[in-house]
Design a protein around this motif. Structure first.
Motif, PDB file in Angstrom:
ATOM      1  N   LEU A  23      -3.295  15.554  -3.317  1.00 59.92           N
ATOM      2  CA  LEU A  23      -2.134  14.842  -3.530  1.00 59.92           C
ATOM      3  C   LEU A  23      -1.691  13.881  -2.224  1.00 59.92           C
ATOM      4  O   LEU A  23      -1.255  12.604  -2.423  1.00 59.92           O
ATOM      5  CB  LEU A  23      -1.181  15.150  -4.453  1.00 59.92           C
ATOM      6  N   PHE A  24      -1.524  14.732  -1.305  1.00 57.70           N
ATOM      7  CA  PHE A  24      -0.719  14.308   0.001  1.00 57.70           C
ATOM      8  C   PHE A  24      -1.686  13.284   0.512  1.00 57.70           C
ATOM      9  O   PHE A  24      -1.104  12.160   1.102  1.00 57.70           O
ATOM     10  CB  PHE A  24      -0.518  15.512   0.930  1.00 57.70           C
ATOM     11  N   ASN A  25      -3.000  13.649   0.670  1.00 59.79           N
ATOM     12  CA  ASN A  25      -3.883  12.741   1.143  1.00 59.79           C
ATOM     13  C   ASN A  25      -3.777  11.367   0.355  1.00 59.79           C
ATOM     14  O   ASN A  25      -4.194  10.308   0.935  1.00 59.79           O
ATOM     15  CB  ASN A  25      -5.518  13.247   1.225  1.00 59.79           C
ATOM     16  N   PHE A  26      -3.888  11.360  -1.190  1.00 62.91           N
ATOM     17  CA  PHE A  26      -3.887  10.472  -1.993  1.00 62.91           C
ATOM     18  C   PHE A  26      -2.647   9.496  -1.702  1.00 62.91           C
ATOM     19  O   PHE A  26      -2.701   8.338  -1.425  1.00 62.91           O
ATOM     20  CB  PHE A  26      -4.068  10.685  -3.251  1.00 62.91           C
ATOM     21  N   TYR A  27      -1.775  10.059  -1.582  1.00 65.40           N
ATOM     22  CA  TYR A  27      -0.178   9.444  -1.166  1.00 65.40           C
ATOM     23  C   TYR A  27      -0.321   8.822   0.042  1.00 65.40           C
ATOM     24  O   TYR A  27       0.130   7.857   0.174  1.00 65.40           O
ATOM     25  CB  TYR A  27       0.750  10.501  -1.166  1.00 65.40           C
ATOM     26  N   SER A  28      -1.080   9.385   1.079  1.00 67.26           N
ATOM     27  CA  SER A  28      -1.067   8.855   2.477  1.00 67.26           C
ATOM     28  C   SER A  28      -1.867   7.624   2.545  1.00 67.26           C
ATOM     29  O   SER A  28      -1.508   6.722   3.299  1.00 67.26           O
ATOM     30  CB  SER A  28      -1.678  10.072   3.614  1.00 67.26           C
ATOM     31  N   VAL A  29      -3.092   7.577   1.909  1.00 66.77           N
ATOM     32  CA  VAL A  29      -3.966   6.591   1.577  1.00 66.77           C
ATOM     33  C   VAL A  29      -3.185   5.308   0.839  1.00 66.77           C
ATOM     34  O   VAL A  29      -3.184   4.252   1.473  1.00 66.77           O
ATOM     35  CB  VAL A  29      -5.018   6.841   0.860  1.00 66.77           C
ATOM     36  N   ILE A  30      -2.316   5.645   0.004  1.00 61.36           N
ATOM     37  CA  ILE A  30      -1.611   4.493  -0.676  1.00 61.36           C
ATOM     38  C   ILE A  30      -0.225   4.117   0.368  1.00 61.36           C
ATOM     39  O   ILE A  30      -0.124   2.851   0.325  1.00 61.36           O
ATOM     40  CB  ILE A  30      -1.009   5.169  -1.860  1.00 61.36           C
ATOM     41  N   SER A  31       0.257   4.921   1.007  1.00 57.57           N
ATOM     42  CA  SER A  31       1.324   4.560   1.352  1.00 57.57           C
ATOM     43  C   SER A  31       1.452   4.262   3.192  1.00 57.57           C
ATOM     44  O   SER A  31       2.326   3.628   3.533  1.00 57.57           O
ATOM     45  CB  SER A  31       2.502   5.396   1.302  1.00 57.57           C
ATOM     46  N   LYS A  93     -16.788  11.162   6.867  1.00 54.69           N
ATOM     47  CA  LYS A  93     -17.666  10.273   7.782  1.00 54.69           C
ATOM     48  C   LYS A  93     -17.702   8.869   7.717  1.00 54.69           C
ATOM     49  O   LYS A  93     -17.865   8.065   8.717  1.00 54.69           O
ATOM     50  CB  LYS A  93     -19.261  10.673   7.215  1.00 54.69           C
ATOM     51  N   LYS A  94     -17.098   8.529   6.393  1.00 57.49           N
ATOM     52  CA  LYS A  94     -17.072   6.865   6.439  1.00 57.49           C
ATOM     53  C   LYS A  94     -15.821   6.470   7.287  1.00 57.49           C
ATOM     54  O   LYS A  94     -15.712   5.468   7.715  1.00 57.49           O
ATOM     55  CB  LYS A  94     -16.824   6.536   4.947  1.00 57.49           C
ATOM     56  N   MET A  95     -14.782   7.419   7.305  1.00 56.27           N
ATOM     57  CA  MET A  95     -13.534   6.801   7.928  1.00 56.27           C
ATOM     58  C   MET A  95     -13.693   6.986   9.421  1.00 56.27           C
ATOM     59  O   MET A  95     -13.217   6.152  10.462  1.00 56.27           O
ATOM     60  CB  MET A  95     -12.502   8.002   7.417  1.00 56.27           C
ATOM     61  N   ARG A  96     -14.653   7.947   9.765  1.00 58.63           N
ATOM     62  CA  ARG A  96     -14.466   8.325  11.333  1.00 58.63           C
ATOM     63  C   ARG A  96     -15.283   7.124  12.370  1.00 58.63           C
ATOM     64  O   ARG A  96     -15.187   7.010  13.487  1.00 58.63           O
ATOM     65  CB  ARG A  96     -14.988   9.734  11.840  1.00 58.63           C
ATOM     66  N   VAL A  97     -15.880   6.302  11.644  1.00 58.28           N
ATOM     67  CA  VAL A  97     -16.889   5.394  12.492  1.00 58.28           C
ATOM     68  C   VAL A  97     -15.813   3.875  12.332  1.00 58.28           C
ATOM     69  O   VAL A  97     -16.459   2.922  13.090  1.00 58.28           O
ATOM     70  CB  VAL A  97     -18.051   4.972  11.756  1.00 58.28           C
ATOM     71  N   ILE A  98     -14.889   3.937  11.590  1.00 61.40           N
ATOM     72  CA  ILE A  98     -14.188   2.719  11.447  1.00 61.40           C
ATOM     73  C   ILE A  98     -13.196   2.575  12.696  1.00 61.40           C
ATOM     74  O   ILE A  98     -12.530   3.201  13.200  1.00 61.40           O
ATOM     75  CB  ILE A  98     -13.307   2.645  10.332  1.00 61.40           C
ATOM     76  N   ALA A 113     -11.445   5.440  -0.522  1.00 65.07           N
ATOM     77  CA  ALA A 113     -10.739   6.706  -0.361  1.00 65.07           C
ATOM     78  C   ALA A 113      -9.817   7.029  -1.515  1.00 65.07           C
ATOM     79  O   ALA A 113      -9.736   7.920  -2.262  1.00 65.07           O
ATOM     80  CB  ALA A 113      -9.709   6.862   0.942  1.00 65.07           C
ATOM     81  N   LYS A 114      -9.047   5.876  -2.101  1.00 67.57           N
ATOM     82  CA  LYS A 114      -8.271   5.823  -3.488  1.00 67.57           C
ATOM     83  C   LYS A 114      -9.434   6.465  -4.599  1.00 67.57           C
ATOM     84  O   LYS A 114      -8.976   7.476  -5.165  1.00 67.57           O
ATOM     85  CB  LYS A 114      -7.724   4.550  -3.653  1.00 67.57           C
ATOM     86  N   LYS A 115     -10.556   5.895  -4.465  1.00 64.72           N
ATOM     87  CA  LYS A 115     -11.455   6.031  -5.722  1.00 64.72           C
ATOM     88  C   LYS A 115     -12.095   7.789  -5.388  1.00 64.72           C
ATOM     89  O   LYS A 115     -11.879   8.509  -6.286  1.00 64.72           O
ATOM     90  CB  LYS A 115     -12.749   5.289  -5.483  1.00 64.72           C
ATOM     91  N   ILE A 116     -12.201   8.140  -4.160  1.00 67.59           N
ATOM     92  CA  ILE A 116     -12.694   9.691  -3.830  1.00 67.59           C
ATOM     93  C   ILE A 116     -11.679  10.593  -4.450  1.00 67.59           C
ATOM     94  O   ILE A 116     -11.956  11.491  -4.939  1.00 67.59           O
ATOM     95  CB  ILE A 116     -12.921   9.731  -2.591  1.00 67.59           C
ATOM     96  N   TYR A 117     -10.360  10.042  -4.189  1.00 68.35           N
ATOM     97  CA  TYR A 117      -9.370  11.105  -4.388  1.00 68.35           C
ATOM     98  C   TYR A 117      -8.868  11.265  -5.995  1.00 68.35           C
ATOM     99  O   TYR A 117      -8.441  12.069  -6.400  1.00 68.35           O
ATOM    100  CB  TYR A 117      -8.010  10.868  -3.490  1.00 68.35           C
TER     101      TYR A 117
END
Length: 134
Positions: A23-31, A93-98, A113-117
């Motif tokens: 939930l914290f990760n999902f909230y972070s992606v949103i906020s 892995k997808k995040m680290r190359v951006i 990331a939203k879809k993953i969470y």
């Protein structure tokens, strides 16, 4: 019998912590608007995510072995834990190359990331409900 109680307690608390981390990760992606801040936050949380998943798997294995139970519940929980581990590794892995300058990939990552969470939370809820029914 005390080892069974301790393993069950660790298992339950690890599941709660796992949900809180998701939930914290999902909230972070949103906020969080700044992608580099988001990436640092998720990079910090990834080992905690995998540690709690490992504690869940290990304590679940102890409970199943102690109870001499390899039931449908256990068979359901094993692939769910592995799936959650694999999907989180793919997200990382997808995040680290951006790069910080590539806004198009950053926006694509946020949607991914939203879809993953959402998938991860749905898997946990589904497993919880299926285990309650069995």
């Amino acid at each position: 019998m005390e080892i069974m109680h301790e393993a069950l307690t660790a298992h339950i608390y690890a599941i709660y912590l796992f949900i809180i981390i998701m939930l914290f990760n999902f909230y972070s992606v949103i906020s969080v608007d700044d992608f580099m801040k988001l990436a640092r936050r998720l990079k910090f949380m990834t080992p905690l995510y995998h540690l709690t998943n490992a504690v869940i798997m290990y304590s679940g294995a102890i409970i199943a072995a102690y109870a001499h139970s390899f039931s449908l519940k256990v068979i359901l929980m094993i692939p769910a834990s592995i799936f959650l581990m694999v999907i989180e590794i793919k997200r990382y892995k997808k995040m680290r190359v951006i790069k910080s300058s590539d806004e198009n990939l950053q926006n694509e990552f946020r949607a991914y990331a939203k879809k993953i969470y959402k998938i991860e939370l749905a898997v946990l809820v589904a497993v919880f409900l299926l285990v309650r029914v069995m």
